[in-house]
Design an enzyme around this catalytic site. Structure first.
Site, mmCIF file in Angstrom:
data_model
loop_
_atom_site.group_PDB
_atom_site.id
_atom_site.type_symbol
_atom_site.label_atom_id
_atom_site.label_comp_id
_atom_site.label_asym_id
_atom_site.label_seq_id
_atom_site.Cartn_x
_atom_site.Cartn_y
_atom_site.Cartn_z
ATOM 1 C CG HIS A 40 44.578 0.697 0.172
ATOM 2 N ND1 HIS A 40 43.499 -0.177 0.128
ATOM 3 C CD2 HIS A 40 45.517 0.092 0.251
ATOM 4 C CE1 HIS A 40 43.749 -1.243 0.124
ATOM 5 N NE2 HIS A 40 45.156 -1.476 0.326
ATOM 6 C CG HIS A 124 50.182 -0.908 -8.247
ATOM 7 N ND1 HIS A 124 51.310 -1.375 -7.561
ATOM 8 C CD2 HIS A 124 49.190 -1.933 -8.313
ATOM 9 C CE1 HIS A 124 50.924 -2.650 -7.234
ATOM 10 N NE2 HIS A 124 49.760 -2.971 -7.507
#
Length: 185
Positions: A40, A124
């Site tokens: 996620h 990221h």
């Protein structure tokens, strides 16, 4: 309960990441790999909070207004550096929209007493953690070519929603449960 706020990732992006991870896993002996189904884009890690605080957190998040925005998943790298790898990541790119949105989430959480992060937001996906050093030296050249060669592209999405997640730690890693969905308009 342990909470965080995040964007979910489309199935097709997960599939490309999974294929990439299987291809490079042999080059990273000793690394602890994230489960692809759990990936996620974290917007804000909240941490442990009493159950009684969840309604206030949910209300604050529901008040965030932002338009949908496009997100690209491409490139790979190491934190803090390829010479001293602790985290292997996939880049998340959305221009200024994603950092601005993460700032809105932080503002909303600060309004209900959740402290801001000390460091700047860095979007990221964490693909693997620590344990790279064992056997990595012989494979570092191959991994470094990933960083300097043609960019790895995993796909794109338009963020139309975000979620409040619960994280439960377990023997096989964390399990994430979506508690609440919030739309972007």
């Amino acid at each position: 309960m342990r909470l965080f706020v995040a964007l979910d990732i489309p199935r097709e992006v997960r599939a490309r990441i999974s294929a990439f991870a299987e291809r490079i896993r042999p080059l990273c002996p000793g690394a602890r790999w994230a489960r692809v189904e759990g990936l996620h884009v974290t917007l804000k890690f909240i941490g442990e909070v009493p159950d009684a605080r969840v309604p206030g957190i949910t209300k604050a998040l529901a008040g965030i207004k932002a338009p949908p925005f496009d997100v690209k998943f491409e490139n790979v790298g190491f934190f803090p550096s390829p010479k001293s790898p602790r985290v292997f990541w996939i880049g998340v790119h959305a221009g200024d929209a994603l950092p601005r949105f993460a700032e809105s989430v932080s503002d909303a959480m600060e309004s209900v007493g959740i402290a801001r992060e000390d460091k700047a937001y860095s979007a990221h996906l964490t693909l693997a953690r620590a344990g790279f050093k064992r056997g990595l030296d012989q494979n570092l050249k191959a991994l470094t070519s990933l960083l300097t060669g043609e960019a790895e592209r995993f796909g794109t999405m338009t963020a139309h929603e975000f979620f409040l997640y619960r994280s439960q730690l377990g023997r096989g890693g964390s399990t994430y449960t979506k508690l609440e969905r919030f739309g972007l308009e």
